[in-house]
Design a protein around this motif. Structure first.
Motif, PDB file in Angstrom:
ATOM      1  N   VAL A 119       1.018  -1.454  -0.015  1.00  0.00           N
ATOM      2  CA  VAL A 119       0.135   0.035   0.039  1.00  0.00           C
ATOM      3  C   VAL A 119       0.912   1.210  -0.057  1.00  0.00           C
ATOM      4  CG1 VAL A 119      -1.625   1.108   1.298  1.00  0.00           C
ATOM      5  CG2 VAL A 119      -1.894  -1.113   1.306  1.00  0.00           C
ATOM      6  N   ARG A 120       0.728   1.958  -1.078  1.00  0.00           N
ATOM      7  CA  ARG A 120       1.525   3.346  -0.984  1.00  0.00           C
ATOM      8  C   ARG A 120       0.886   4.536  -1.127  1.00  0.00           C
ATOM      9  NH1 ARG A 120       6.333   1.965   0.643  1.00  0.00           N
ATOM     10  NH2 ARG A 120       7.420   0.720  -1.047  1.00  0.00           N
ATOM     11  N   TYR A 121       0.897   5.533  -0.452  1.00  0.00           N
ATOM     12  CA  TYR A 121       0.142   6.833  -0.541  1.00  0.00           C
ATOM     13  C   TYR A 121       1.111   7.723  -1.367  1.00  0.00           C
ATOM     14  CZ  TYR A 121      -1.852  11.288   0.268  1.00  0.00           C
ATOM     15  OH  TYR A 121      -2.611  12.645  -0.203  1.00  0.00           O
ATOM     16  N   ILE A 122       0.645   8.362  -2.268  1.00  0.00           N
ATOM     17  CA  ILE A 122       1.488   9.377  -2.973  1.00  0.00           C
ATOM     18  C   ILE A 122       1.044  10.883  -2.829  1.00  0.00           C
ATOM     19  CG2 ILE A 122       2.626   9.979  -5.242  1.00  0.00           C
ATOM     20  CD1 ILE A 122       2.233   6.859  -5.906  1.00  0.00           C
ATOM     21  N   ASP A 123       1.937  11.536  -2.422  1.00  0.00           N
ATOM     22  CA  ASP A 123       1.200  12.878  -1.971  1.00  0.00           C
ATOM     23  C   ASP A 123       1.261  13.739  -3.316  1.00  0.00           C
ATOM     24  OD1 ASP A 123       3.755  14.018  -2.478  1.00  0.00           O
ATOM     25  OD2 ASP A 123       4.407  13.891  -0.368  1.00  0.00           O
ATOM     26  N   LYS A 124       0.759  14.866  -3.334  1.00  0.00           N
ATOM     27  CA  LYS A 124       0.661  15.770  -4.409  1.00  0.00           C
ATOM     28  C   LYS A 124       2.202  16.099  -5.097  1.00  0.00           C
ATOM     29  CE  LYS A 124      -1.423  19.931  -6.108  1.00  0.00           C
ATOM     30  NZ  LYS A 124      -2.258  21.003  -5.778  1.00  0.00           N
ATOM     31  N   GLN A 125       3.015  16.221  -4.281  1.00  0.00           N
ATOM     32  CA  GLN A 125       4.578  16.469  -5.124  1.00  0.00           C
ATOM     33  C   GLN A 125       5.102  15.205  -5.834  1.00  0.00           C
ATOM     34  OE1 GLN A 125       7.510  18.172  -2.316  1.00  0.00           O
ATOM     35  NE2 GLN A 125       8.926  18.090  -3.807  1.00  0.00           N
ATOM     36  N   GLN A 126       4.602  14.148  -5.014  1.00  0.00           N
ATOM     37  CA  GLN A 126       5.377  12.868  -5.734  1.00  0.00           C
ATOM     38  C   GLN A 126       4.376  12.535  -7.005  1.00  0.00           C
ATOM     39  OE1 GLN A 126       4.548  10.361  -2.043  1.00  0.00           O
ATOM     40  NE2 GLN A 126       6.854  10.390  -1.685  1.00  0.00           N
ATOM     41  N   GLY A 127       3.275  12.890  -6.900  1.00  0.00           N
ATOM     42  CA  GLY A 127       2.424  12.691  -8.076  1.00  0.00           C
ATOM     43  C   GLY A 127       2.636  13.481  -9.335  1.00  0.00           C
ATOM     44  N   SER A 157      14.173   4.434 -19.837  1.00  0.00           N
ATOM     45  CA  SER A 157      13.477   3.551 -18.908  1.00  0.00           C
ATOM     46  C   SER A 157      14.156   3.646 -17.593  1.00  0.00           C
ATOM     47  CB  SER A 157      13.526   2.230 -19.372  1.00  0.00           C
ATOM     48  OG  SER A 157      12.736   2.177 -20.774  1.00  0.00           O
ATOM     49  N   LEU A 158      15.475   3.346 -17.523  1.00  0.00           N
ATOM     50  CA  LEU A 158      15.951   3.526 -16.219  1.00  0.00           C
ATOM     51  C   LEU A 158      15.869   4.698 -15.346  1.00  0.00           C
ATOM     52  CD1 LEU A 158      19.633   1.776 -17.150  1.00  0.00           C
ATOM     53  CD2 LEU A 158      17.736   0.891 -15.752  1.00  0.00           C
ATOM     54  N   GLU A 159      16.170   5.814 -16.074  1.00  0.00           N
ATOM     55  CA  GLU A 159      15.881   7.238 -15.532  1.00  0.00           C
ATOM     56  C   GLU A 159      14.402   7.270 -14.775  1.00  0.00           C
ATOM     57  OE1 GLU A 159      15.649  11.754 -16.786  1.00  0.00           O
ATOM     58  OE2 GLU A 159      16.941  10.300 -17.843  1.00  0.00           O
ATOM     59  N   VAL A 160      13.382   6.590 -15.253  1.00  0.00           N
ATOM     60  CA  VAL A 160      12.228   6.610 -14.655  1.00  0.00           C
ATOM     61  C   VAL A 160      11.911   5.522 -13.657  1.00  0.00           C
ATOM     62  CG1 VAL A 160       9.850   6.034 -15.114  1.00  0.00           C
ATOM     63  CG2 VAL A 160      10.606   7.509 -16.929  1.00  0.00           C
ATOM     64  N   LEU A 163      10.964   6.580  -9.905  1.00  0.00           N
ATOM     65  CA  LEU A 163      10.015   5.961  -9.001  1.00  0.00           C
ATOM     66  C   LEU A 163      10.647   5.145  -7.859  1.00  0.00           C
ATOM     67  CD1 LEU A 163       7.695   4.492 -12.000  1.00  0.00           C
ATOM     68  CD2 LEU A 163       7.335   6.415 -10.570  1.00  0.00           C
ATOM     69  N   TRP A 164      11.940   4.713  -7.654  1.00  0.00           N
ATOM     70  CA  TRP A 164      12.261   3.837  -6.661  1.00  0.00           C
ATOM     71  C   TRP A 164      12.516   4.892  -5.629  1.00  0.00           C
ATOM     72  CZ3 TRP A 164      12.678  -0.791  -4.887  1.00  0.00           C
ATOM     73  CH2 TRP A 164      13.559  -0.883  -3.897  1.00  0.00           C
ATOM     74  N   ARG A 165      12.984   6.389  -5.960  1.00  0.00           N
ATOM     75  CA  ARG A 165      13.329   7.132  -4.741  1.00  0.00           C
ATOM     76  C   ARG A 165      12.305   7.671  -4.456  1.00  0.00           C
ATOM     77  NH1 ARG A 165      16.727   9.409  -8.626  1.00  0.00           N
ATOM     78  NH2 ARG A 165      15.161  11.014  -9.259  1.00  0.00           N
ATOM     79  N   ILE A 166      10.911   7.698  -5.202  1.00  0.00           N
ATOM     80  CA  ILE A 166       9.792   8.107  -4.749  1.00  0.00           C
ATOM     81  C   ILE A 166       8.944   7.266  -3.700  1.00  0.00           C
ATOM     82  CG2 ILE A 166       7.360   8.810  -5.334  1.00  0.00           C
ATOM     83  CD1 ILE A 166       8.504  10.207  -7.913  1.00  0.00           C
ATOM     84  N   GLN A 167       9.130   5.995  -4.018  1.00  0.00           N
ATOM     85  CA  GLN A 167       8.354   4.928  -3.365  1.00  0.00           C
ATOM     86  C   GLN A 167       9.390   4.381  -2.200  1.00  0.00           C
ATOM     87  OE1 GLN A 167       6.895   1.833  -5.998  1.00  0.00           O
ATOM     88  NE2 GLN A 167       5.359   3.240  -6.828  1.00  0.00           N
TER      89      GLN A 167
END
Length: 186
Positions: free
Chosen positions: A71-79, A174-177, A181-185
């Protein structure tokens, strides 16, 4: 059979007693939260078929992921960050798709040119073998038409380096994305 039943029942009773000992006494707590947070908690509770209170308890204990999965909640900035990376990736992917399409068109043009060259060779052989002047004249007309078609083919110079560069750009994007995403999650 009757002798085995009490043993099973007492075993179940011991298991239930053990589970009751593991449970902690719950204390009622009242808290005010933003409506948006309440909606998120309600959505999670509904999705995982647990109570609102259970989601709050698991969140406070830090066990939400343990019991409900990833379960992950993503805030507005992360989104917004995810959206920007997704747009960048989509743009890169469209450029790569266009480039691969051009390569495919080139391959088709080369194949068409080779087919025409083969037809011209066969017609030249037929011209040399023919004794009929009318037939030779028709063969020359066909050869001229095919050679004109061959000159009109537009083949953009492409090589293996261009194809490799295209694939490298795809992998890099692809690696950059994935890293973002890894940093965000976390």
């Amino acid at each position: 059979m009757a002798a085995g039943k009490p043993a099973v029942e007492s075993q179940k009773k011991n298991q239930m007693d053990g589970e009751e000992k593991k449970k902690e006494l719950l204390v009622k707590v009242t808290a005010r939260i933003a409506d948006s947070v309440s909606n998120i908690i309600k959505d999670i509770a509904e999705e995982y078929d647990v109570s609102f209170s259970e989601v709050v308890r698991l969140s406070i204990d830090g066990h939400l992921e343990k019991y409900l999965g990833n379960v992950r909640y993503i805030d507005k900035q992360q989104g917004e960050t995810i959206r920007l990376y997704t747009v960048a990736l989509a743009n890169d992917m469209q450029e790569i798709r266009n480039e691969l399409n051009r390569i495919g068109v080139n391959v088709n043009q080369i194949a068409k040119g080779n087919n025409i060259a083969g037809q011209v060779m066969r017609l030249n052989d037929a011209y040399c073998a023919s004794k009929d002047e009318k037939k030779k004249s028709e063969i020359i007309r066909k050869i001229m038409h095919l050679e004109k078609m061959q000159r009109e083919l537009k083949v953009i110079s492409s090589n293996l380096d261009a194809q490799k560069e295209c694939m490298d750009r795809y992998e890099e994007a692809s690696l950059e994305v994935a890293k973002a995403l890894w940093r965000i999650q976390g």
